[in-house]
Each structure stands twice: as C-alpha cells, then as structure tokens.
Design a protein around this motif. Structure first.
Motif, mmCIF file in Angstrom:
data_model
loop_
_atom_site.group_PDB
_atom_site.id
_atom_site.type_symbol
_atom_site.label_atom_id
_atom_site.label_comp_id
_atom_site.label_asym_id
_atom_site.label_seq_id
_atom_site.Cartn_x
_atom_site.Cartn_y
_atom_site.Cartn_z
ATOM 1 N N THR A 455 0.833 -1.213 0.000
ATOM 2 C CA THR A 455 0.000 0.000 0.000
ATOM 3 C C THR A 455 0.858 1.249 0.000
ATOM 4 O OG1 THR A 455 -1.695 -1.224 1.237
ATOM 5 C CG2 THR A 455 -1.876 1.171 1.199
ATOM 6 N N GLU A 456 1.956 1.248 0.759
ATOM 7 C CA GLU A 456 2.842 2.411 0.780
ATOM 8 C C GLU A 456 3.515 2.630 -0.572
ATOM 9 O OE1 GLU A 456 4.152 2.597 5.492
ATOM 10 O OE2 GLU A 456 5.398 1.523 4.052
ATOM 11 N N ALA A 457 3.844 1.552 -1.265
ATOM 12 C CA ALA A 457 4.427 1.705 -2.600
ATOM 13 C C ALA A 457 3.438 2.342 -3.560
ATOM 14 C CB ALA A 457 4.883 0.341 -3.121
ATOM 15 N N VAL A 458 2.173 1.886 -3.521
ATOM 16 C CA VAL A 458 1.154 2.478 -4.394
ATOM 17 C C VAL A 458 0.889 3.927 -3.997
ATOM 18 C CG1 VAL A 458 -1.227 2.267 -5.197
ATOM 19 C CG2 VAL A 458 0.119 0.207 -4.793
ATOM 20 N N LEU A 459 0.865 4.215 -2.692
ATOM 21 C CA LEU A 459 0.643 5.584 -2.232
ATOM 22 C C LEU A 459 1.782 6.501 -2.673
ATOM 23 C CD1 LEU A 459 -0.889 7.692 -0.620
ATOM 24 C CD2 LEU A 459 0.209 6.840 1.454
ATOM 25 N N THR A 460 3.008 6.015 -2.664
ATOM 26 C CA THR A 460 4.128 6.823 -3.140
ATOM 27 C C THR A 460 3.965 7.177 -4.615
ATOM 28 O OG1 THR A 460 5.586 5.760 -1.526
ATOM 29 C CG2 THR A 460 6.628 6.915 -3.358
ATOM 30 N N ILE A 461 3.569 6.192 -5.424
ATOM 31 C CA ILE A 461 3.329 6.478 -6.847
ATOM 32 C C ILE A 461 2.210 7.504 -6.982
ATOM 33 C CG2 ILE A 461 2.663 5.478 -9.056
ATOM 34 C CD1 ILE A 461 3.833 2.837 -8.138
ATOM 35 N N ARG A 462 1.158 7.319 -6.197
ATOM 36 C CA ARG A 462 0.015 8.245 -6.284
ATOM 37 C C ARG A 462 0.436 9.665 -5.928
ATOM 38 N NH1 ARG A 462 -2.678 11.621 -2.330
ATOM 39 N NH2 ARG A 462 -4.822 11.927 -3.032
ATOM 40 N N ASN A 463 1.236 9.841 -4.858
ATOM 41 C CA ASN A 463 1.671 11.177 -4.472
ATOM 42 C C ASN A 463 2.575 11.805 -5.522
ATOM 43 O OD1 ASN A 463 0.261 10.924 -2.087
ATOM 44 N ND2 ASN A 463 2.043 10.371 -0.863
ATOM 45 N N MET A 464 3.416 10.997 -6.134
ATOM 46 C CA MET A 464 4.379 11.544 -7.082
ATOM 47 C C MET A 464 3.732 11.912 -8.413
ATOM 48 S SD MET A 464 7.816 9.315 -6.367
ATOM 49 C CE MET A 464 8.799 10.372 -7.415
ATOM 50 N N VAL A 465 2.744 11.161 -8.881
ATOM 51 C CA VAL A 465 2.122 11.484 -10.171
ATOM 52 C C VAL A 465 1.225 12.709 -10.071
ATOM 53 C CG1 VAL A 465 2.215 9.117 -11.017
ATOM 54 C CG2 VAL A 465 0.182 9.904 -9.785
ATOM 55 N N MET A 466 0.998 13.239 -8.870
ATOM 56 C CA MET A 466 0.290 14.509 -8.769
ATOM 57 C C MET A 466 1.086 15.647 -9.399
ATOM 58 S SD MET A 466 -2.629 13.978 -7.432
ATOM 59 C CE MET A 466 -3.462 12.603 -6.657
ATOM 60 N N LEU A 467 2.399 15.465 -9.525
ATOM 61 C CA LEU A 467 3.230 16.406 -10.260
ATOM 62 C C LEU A 467 3.138 16.086 -11.747
ATOM 63 C CD1 LEU A 467 5.280 18.736 -9.850
ATOM 64 C CD2 LEU A 467 7.077 17.011 -9.867
ATOM 65 N N VAL A 468 2.915 17.114 -12.559
ATOM 66 C CA VAL A 468 2.675 16.894 -13.985
ATOM 67 C C VAL A 468 3.859 16.198 -14.635
ATOM 68 C CG1 VAL A 468 2.209 18.050 -16.172
ATOM 69 C CG2 VAL A 468 1.140 18.881 -14.073
ATOM 70 N N GLU A 469 5.097 16.595 -14.272
ATOM 71 C CA GLU A 469 6.267 15.968 -14.874
ATOM 72 C C GLU A 469 6.313 14.481 -14.584
ATOM 73 O OE1 GLU A 469 6.182 18.655 -13.198
ATOM 74 O OE2 GLU A 469 7.211 20.290 -14.244
ATOM 75 N N ASN A 470 5.950 14.090 -13.381
ATOM 76 C CA ASN A 470 5.934 12.662 -13.042
ATOM 77 C C ASN A 470 4.818 11.921 -13.776
ATOM 78 O OD1 ASN A 470 8.137 12.720 -11.345
ATOM 79 N ND2 ASN A 470 6.929 13.169 -9.527
ATOM 80 N N ALA A 471 3.658 12.577 -13.941
ATOM 81 C CA ALA A 471 2.564 11.936 -14.669
ATOM 82 C C ALA A 471 2.956 11.676 -16.126
ATOM 83 C CB ALA A 471 1.307 12.801 -14.590
ATOM 84 N N ILE A 472 3.622 12.661 -16.750
ATOM 85 C CA ILE A 472 4.077 12.471 -18.134
ATOM 86 C C ILE A 472 5.100 11.353 -18.213
ATOM 87 C CG2 ILE A 472 5.242 13.610 -20.062
ATOM 88 C CD1 ILE A 472 4.091 16.249 -19.085
#
Length: 963
Positions: A455-472
């Motif tokens: 769950t923490e691994a998925v939450l880390t991805i979720r927090n990071m993709v909130m940044l547009v550069e990470n989502a791209i």
C-alpha cells in the motif's frame, strides 16, 4: 485574511504573497538589477515558520524595513528582526525557531535587497558584491551603507582574517586552550595525506621563476580526493613539474576554491613575503559555479539494464556471469548516500526491514516534497515501486507477477508481464486466476506487514504522479497500466478499498497523457468501476475516463460504453449531488461529441426525459438578482429670492395669531433648510411684511427686523445670519441668511402636508396668468374651481345640480376642452379631477412610516429609475479581461451537452428512421423537434434572463430551429 489560532495567543495571520501589479513590477526591477550586478537572485525565498514553509513577499519586506529606518538602523535594535517577522505574519512558538527565522529573514534582505536599497533609497552606488552579497550578514564589517573596500580591508585586518606569516602561525597540531576558554570551537586537526613518492626529475627546470606555482603532493591528493568521483580518475604524472599560473586552468581554479574554503595554508604562503606583491591580499577566488546535473540512464548506473541482460541470457540459455565488482579505493572519504538514494537502494534490496524503512520515508518525501521529487532524477525508482506493488498478486492469488524487459516474452506463462509494450491480455489473465481464501477481518502479522508495504508503494506512486512531470514520465511506463488493472480487479474486500482508491487517483492523473481505445484493458477496467456502489470510486472513474487524451491531439471517442453505465449516469444526474452531477455532465459532454455515441445513447435511455432535466439544470444554483438602473439622475432646483404667497386658509389663521408664534408658523410653512443655499435678509423681511400688511396697519404688535432675523435661527438650527464682503468699492456688503431657501409649495406647519397651486389660467390685465392660489387636497381645489372659475353655485349640504353649462377647461397646458362647449357638469367634473391632486392625505407627522420614507427635500427632483430582475448562475472571471463574466459550473456543462445532442442527433440513423415514419403519416419533425419542442419556451426564457448563458443558448436554438 482568515486568522489562524496560535496556542494561547491572539489571532495572527499567515504571511502570503500579494501578486499585485506593483509586486510584479518590483520583482522585475530586482531581477534586472541583480542581472546587471552579476549576483544570484531568488524572487520567492522560502522561510520555515510554525505554519510550515512560506514564500517571502520581498515587496512587503522591503517596505517594512524602509518604514523602520532601513537595514542599518534596524540592526541597531535588539530582536528587531524577530519583531519584524511577527509583523509580516511569520511566527514561531519556541525561541529557537524565532531566532532561526529572524536570522534567515535578515539574510534574505541582506542578500537580495540591501544593494537595491542603497541604490533606490539613497541614490548611491552599492558596495561591490565581494564585500556585500558574498559575505554573510553576520559578519562584523560595519553598516552596509558606509561599507567600502578600504573599510572592509581594515575591518578584516582588525579581526585577524588576513593570512599570518610562518613566524606568527601557531602549531597546527596543538589546540589552543584559550580558544575553548573564550567559547570558540576547537580547530580541526590537519588532514593526513598518504605519502606519494616523487616521479619527476629532481632538478627544477631553468624556466621556473617566482611567478610559477609548484603544487605539492598534498595539493594533488586534495584535488583527487576532495571532489569525489568526478576528479578521482584524473591522473597527474608530472605533478612536480612547474605549471604556468593560468586562471583558466582547472587545477588552479580548484586550488583557489579549496584555499577559500580551508583558509590560510603554508602551501599558499609566498616564500619571501617582502618580495611578494601586495595585490594578492585583495584577491578573492571566484565562487564555485554550481552546474545542474541530471543522471542519464546508462548500463553502468541503472540496475534495470543488468536485470534485462540477465533475462535475455536466461532465455538464450547462457550462464549467468556477473562482472567483477570494482574494489573500493581506500583513503577516499565518502559521507554516504543521501536519504533519497538510501531509500532507493533499500527498496531494491528486497530485504523486508530495509523496504519498510524505505517505503515509510518515500511516502513522507513524496507527500512533503512532491513539487520537486521526480522519477527522472532517480533511475529505477519507478520500476522498483511497481515491482513492489505487483507483490499484491501473491497475497490474494496463486501467482507471482514478474516484468520481462525483452522484446518477445514467454506468453505461455501468465505471470510474465511485457515491460516494453504492455500486456494486452492482462484482463483475460486476471480472469483465469484462482483466488486464495482470505478473511477480511483477520490476517497474520506477516500478511498485514506485506500488505502495508504494498500500500505504501502504491501511495508513493500516487503522491508523485500529482506532479505533472511525473505523470508524463509514468505515462510511458507500460507496467504501470498493467498494475492498475491488477489492483482494480482485486477481490471486493474492505482491506483493499484504500489501495483501489489510490489506483484510481493514479489513473486520473495518467489518462490525460494516454491514448486509450475501446479495447484497451485500462479503459475497460475504468468502465467496469462505474458499476460500483462506492461514490468515491464512481467519481474518480468518471473523471479519469473523461480526461483521456485531454492534453494530447488525439480524440477521446469513448466507444463501447455499456448501456447499464449510461442508465446509471442518467440516474445519478437526478441526485442532489453537485460533484457527482458535474462529473456525469463532463462524461456526457465527451461522450455526445461523437455521432455513434449519440446513436447508442438514444437506444440506451429515454432521451425525451433526459433533455427536460438537462434544461432544468440550466438554472442550477440560480438566484434572482434585482438592480435599479438610473434613467435620469437626481436634480436640484436652484434657489430663488421669490417667496410663495400664503394660502387663504393659512393666511386667515396666522393673521389672528400672536407673535412670535406667527413668525414661527410662517417660516415653517414657506421655508426649508438647505446648507448650500441662502436668501438675503431684505428679501425675507419684505416677504414677511407683505404677508401681514393688514396686521402692521392695525394696532396688533409686529416683530422688528432684528427680532425677526433672530427668530429665523430659532426655527432652523443650521440657519445663521452672515455678511458677504464685496471686493469692489461701488458695491455694498450683502447681508444674507445662510442655510435656508424658499419653498416652491407651502406646507401646513402642523400636518406638514403640501399645498397644491391652482393653475387655472385667468385674465389679469392684458395677460393670461395662473390663478396660483394654494389649496390642501383636491376637494377644496374642486370647490374653488367650481365657484370661482366656473361660477357654479353649491347648494345646501354641498349638493351641486348636474346641469348643462357652457364652459371650457382653462387648466394650464390642457388641450381637451380648450374652447367653450355645452357640456354636463358631471362630465366636465370627471375631466377636471384629473388635474387635481389625490384626495388621500399624505401625513408626514413625526414618527409615522410616511415621514421615514420622506427624507428627500422638496427642492430635489428624485432620479428616475427602472428596476430590472434576472437569473444569475455561477460565473467566473476571464483572466485576460477580468470585467467579462463567463458561464461556469453545472449550467455550462448542461448547455454544452444539449448543444452536442442537437448537433449530432440529426446525423444518426435514428433520425433517418424517424423521418421515414413521418413520410408514412406519423408525427412530423425529427429528433430535435421531438426533444426540444416541449422546452423551447424555457430556452428562450433562459436566453433573455441569463446573460452568461445567452450566447450558448443562442447557438443551441439555431441548431434546433434550423432543423
């Protein structure tokens, strides 16, 4: 600004930047100033406060320091910077935090504003940057306003900063006890340098001179070891040979930088100080230039390459040989990796304890530093988090998902996922899995720990993709799409609700950068979530689907949406849930933009019920707005010296009244207060005498002129007698009473009711003039016209005989009976009563409701206004033109959906079938006629009353009526 409650303190506010035009212009001036000066500049420096980090408004700081006398004056007051930080909304509850905050605030002004302050406020050239910006604000070099190179040099000499000679320098190995006694820190011991034998010639060449520097082995070693791995591979086989002192030589630049950091050293002391140039004392080495470096993914630093090579060798059947590990070089000081690399390596290690440490910190870092924490800066982080999240498969199914990073993975093993192109049949593989028997409310400790790490691994991805550069960046990582499909198809257990919501949040941030067709597994997975009963799941899924390809040029066609999903969306529109309605309308706007989807919508739902509801949503959140528009402004009649005559009844009553009451009533009846007007004393006195000539000629007493003028001030509090001095000698002074003016119509002094003038035109000498007698109410004026102007006799008990008379209406400007005519008196009376005032008395007694309404003066003609009322829904301001209001929210989405339906329904096959039925004798018109005819009146009403939606409704009506 809303106050924030501090613990046990008063209400304070948090420091924020006001981005006004003045602020933008100030920052532009500062930027240009620092560019010209050659110094670094940060427009919004960050400071730690009790409310978190805040960005400093340099304009507010600049104005605040100037208001307190400037930088030098503020430094003279103890704890002045801490008090200034509190005034600016920066607070700390502890003394340690306050000291750090005040010092950093002082440092920000010193670094970014001090030089500009000298230039802007004092008109002087600021000191060089070497003695200002490149020095700390804590240095004791005197005020910045009077700081010069000479003062700086003498101050440095007094403080012992210049390099001592060999005789003056104490032994480096012996600590000085006096230092500890004075509170200073102990000096660092000298650096131990391993011995390196000389390999160069024993004699110095003939060309060597005093102007050439000979670096020693210690210096060479410092170069090789002090700058890490970037210079560790550089070898200097001739390091004992003389080197020309070239300032562009990297070796000398590095030596100068190290000298600036370490301080004085014997290697940099001239052998003969008497013959050395004094110019070197003023030399300061150039500060190091920080070059931003971005790691490049190469086989040498990215473990994913190694993993792929192993997989390829395993497929080819080659033995797995590892490259020899490069032995560590002894003697090289290394502080260890930072927390970012520590977490990354711990995540890759596979050790549960290390992974728990890493994931715990990664969640915090991604949440607190999400604006700067990027995947591209940490190679292998995305792959490591995805692999950790894929371990969820082994918890709930008999499978261990693995990612293959080669072109042709083994498709026979359903556990192998294609890491290069994505797994097209991931949903079919998930459907073939056999689930484990898991209890929702009872698990082992090991199971709970593993699920927590996942769950923490998925939450880390979720927090990071909130940044547009990470989502791209993550949009191109195909295993992430497979991971989302796996997570969203996990069993329906309460322990998995959180991780599924995280997966939907990731999908919502990724879909604007993805192109998903109707067969894509992620698109089908998101559509399947719309059959859920969880409101959060439905909302996030609708947003994720509506945003597919939003930031790309491709079109989101949204095909193959099941009919049950469309029916659910229409049902959700009926709920009183604004957030859900907004998400549904966004989905329908994207969906109805395609003709084929409108055809499916006609078959799945009853559009004759949907369209009226969408029309009702045009008034969602509307409020009735009323506004008075001024047609003609208020006018004020000019003051006049002419005083109206007393009405007959009032004349008779005041004649029999004694002074001074007669004077009071006369003034109240014919005058009113006006602070901007005046009347001459002679005019008001003559008007009073003319009103009561019969009294003056009789034996009854009359007021003298002086007493009369004094009584005016008694009746009207603000009235006062004054003298206007004339400038010219041939003009006499003017005696006036200021603060009053003559009334246009007299009033009854007791009831405050206005008299109305009789405007019947009578012959007075050779001219026609108005009768101009005043009467109270229409009844008395009617009797006056009958008896005086028409010669009608009123009988006993007020009875009047209705007979024919030869008369005309001589009322001013009346055109109906302008010539004498034989007419019955009753008929003439009906006409004459239109000229008379209403019989209803207007009571203005003090304390009545009418008196409260009558605050205007009689000499003021009120403004003509028109009251307008309309519907107003939610609007937003245009950023380029803030005066323009644009429609927004649910009403805008509803009209856009209606417009899509009206535009595309005529292009469907259902339209052709409906027209064929019309040709066979059925009801006429197409789908637009059938859907919009019942609501056409409401559309016109919205168009006329809602200004923000008018343009959209107009285009909709054009589509409907053209059809």
């Amino acid at each position: 600004m809303a106050p924030n409650r501090g613990p046990g303190a008063k209400d304070v506010y948090v420091h924020e930047i006001d981005r006004t035009p003045e602020y933008v212009e100030f920052i532009q001036k500062l930027t240009a100033f620092h560019e010209k000066r050659g110094t670094s500049f940060e427009p919004e420096p960050r400071l730690p406060t009790m409310h978190g980090h805040v960005n400093v408004d340099l304009l507010k700081l600049y104005k605040a320091v100037i208001s307190k006398g400037g930088y030098d004056e503020l430094n003279k007051v103890q704890k002045a910077w801490g008090a200034l930080a509190a005034e600016l909304g920066m607070h700390h509850t502890d003394s340690k935090g306050t000291g750090q905050l005040s010092f950093q605030l002082k440092q920000d002004f010193y670094r970014y504003l001090a030089a500009y302050w000298i230039y802007d406020q004092h008109g002087r050239e600021p000191p060089p940057k070497e003695i200002l910006e490149q020095q700390s604000c804590a240095s004791k070099f005197g005020p910045v306003l009077t700081r010069t190179v000479e003062n700086f040099k003498h101050s440095a000499s007094r403080s012992g900063m210049e390099t001592p000679t060999r005789d003056e320098r104490q032994s480096e190995g012996t600590p000085v006890s006096g230092n500890r006694a004075s509170g200073r820190l102990r000096e660092a011991p000298p650096q131990r340098v391993p011995f390196q034998p000389e390999t160069g010639p024993s004699r110095q060449p003939r060309q060597a001179s005093s102007h050439h520097a000979t670096p020693t082995a210690a210096n060479t070693t410092a170069i090789n070891t002090g700058h890490g791995s970037n210079l560790s591979h550089v070898q200097h086989p001739n390091h004992h040979l003389p080197q020309h002192h070239n300032p562009n030589n990297p070796l000398h630049v590095i030596q100068a930088q190290q000298a600036a950091v370490r301080g004085a050293s014997s290697a940099y002391t001239p052998t003969n100080p008497e013959t050395a140039s004094r110019l070197v004392e003023l030399f300061e080495p150039r500060p190091p230039i920080s070059v931003p470096l971005r790691p490049v993914s190469t086989p040498g630093n990215n473990p994913e390459f190694v993993k792929r090579q192993r997989q390829l060798r395993a497929v080819a059947g080659a033995p797995d040989t590892q490259l020899p590990v490069r032995p560590a070089i002894p003697g090289i000081g290394f502080e260890g990796p930072n927390i970012y690399m520590r977490c990354l390596q711990a995540l890759r290690s596979g050790i549960p304890a290390e992974q728990s440490f890493a994931l715990n910190h990664l969640v915090k870092i991604s949440f607190e530093r999400g604006d700067k924490y990027k995947f591209e800066s940490f190679l292998g982080l995305a792959e490591g988090l995805i692999e950790k999240a894929l371990e969820v498969g082994s918890l709930f199914y008999h499978i261990e998902w693995q990612i293959a990073y080669f072109s042709d993975p083994d498709t026979s093993d359903i556990a192998i996922l294609d890491g290069l192109n994505g797994t097209d049949d991931i949903l079919e593989r998930i459907g073939r899995l056999s689930p484990k028997s898991i209890l929702d409310y009872m698990q082992s400790a090991d199971f709970s720990d593993r699920l927590l790490r996942i769950t923490e691994a998925v939450l880390t991805i979720r927090n990071m993709v909130m940044l547009v550069e990470n989502a791209i960046y993550m949009a191109d990582v195909y295993p992430l799409k497979d991971l989302l499909c796996i997570l969203l198809h996990l069993p329906s257990l309460e322990m998995l609700v959180e991780i599924k919501h995280f997966a939907l949040d990731i999908a919502e941030q990724l879909t604007p950068w993805l192109i998903l067709d109707s067969d894509d597994p992620l698109y089908r997975t998101l559509l399947a979530q719309l059959d859920s009963t969880d409101r959060g799941t439905i909302l996030t899924s609708l947003r994720a689907i509506s945003r597919i390809s939003m930031n790309l040029e491709a079109t989101n066609k949204m095909q193959n949406v099941p009919a049950v999903v469309l029916q659910n969306i229409m049902n959700w529109l009926l709920l009183n849930d604004e957030e859900l309605m907004d998400a549904c309308l966004d989905f329908l706007y994207q969906y109805t933009a395609v003709v084929a989807n409108v055809e499916s919508l006609l078959k799945a739902v009853n559009m004759e019920h949907v369209v009226p509801h969408l029309v009702r949503l045009l008034a969602h959140g509307a409020k009735r707005v009323k506004e008075d528009r001024v047609l003609e402004p208020e006018r004020k009649a000019p003051a006049s010296e002419e005083v109206a005559t007393l009405p007959p009844d009032l004349q008779e009553r005041l004649t029999n009244t004694d002074e001074p009451q007669r004077c009071y009533n006369w003034l109240q009846s014919l005058f009113e207060e006006d602070s901007e007007s005046h009347i001459t004393q002679i005019a008001i006195w003559q008007a009073y005498q003319n009103s009561f000539r019969a009294v003056a000629s009789s034996s009854r007493n009359m007021l003298s002129a002086a007493d009369f003028i004094r009584n005016v001030s008694h009746v009207f509090v603000n009235a006062r007698a004054q003298i206007i001095r004339r400038q010219r000698a041939d003009q006499s002074d003017l005696f006036i009473i200021e603060g009053i003016r003559a009334r246009a119509l007299p009033i009854n002094p007791e009831t405050k009711e206005e008299y109305c003038p009789c405007r019947w035109m009578v012959v007075k000498g050779p001219y026609l003039k108005k009768c101009n007698q005043f009467f109270l109410g229409g009844q008395t004026m009617w009797h006056h016209v009958l008896t005086t102007h028409l010669g009608v006799v009123i009988g006993e008990a007020g009875k009047i005989e209705d007979k024919e008379i030869n008369a005309s209406c001589d009322w001013e400007d009346c055109k109906k009976y302008s010539k004498p005519t034989q007419i019955k008196l009753s008929e003439l009376a009906r006409h004459l009563k239109t000229h008379f005032p209403s019989a209803q008395k207007r009571s203005f007694a003090e304390g009545s409701e009418a008196a409260a309404k009558r605050q205007r003066k009689a000499y003021i003609t009120p403004a003509k206004t028109m009251s307008l009322a309309w519907e107003q829904t939610i609007v937003t301001r245009d950023e380029r033109n803030p005066k323009v209001e644009q429609a927004a929210g649910i009403p805008l989405s509803a009209v856009l959906v209606l417009r899509n339906i009206a535009r595309n329904v005529v292009k469907t096959e259902s339209e052709e079938q409906l027209l064929k039925k019309h040709e066979m004798g059925a009801e006429g018109g197409g789908w637009n006629e059938k859907l919009f005819r019942p609501v056409i009146a409401r559309l016109f009403e919205v168009m006329t009353e809602n200004k923000a939606l008018a343009d959209y409704i107009t285009s909709l009506l054009q589509l409907v009526q053209d059809d």
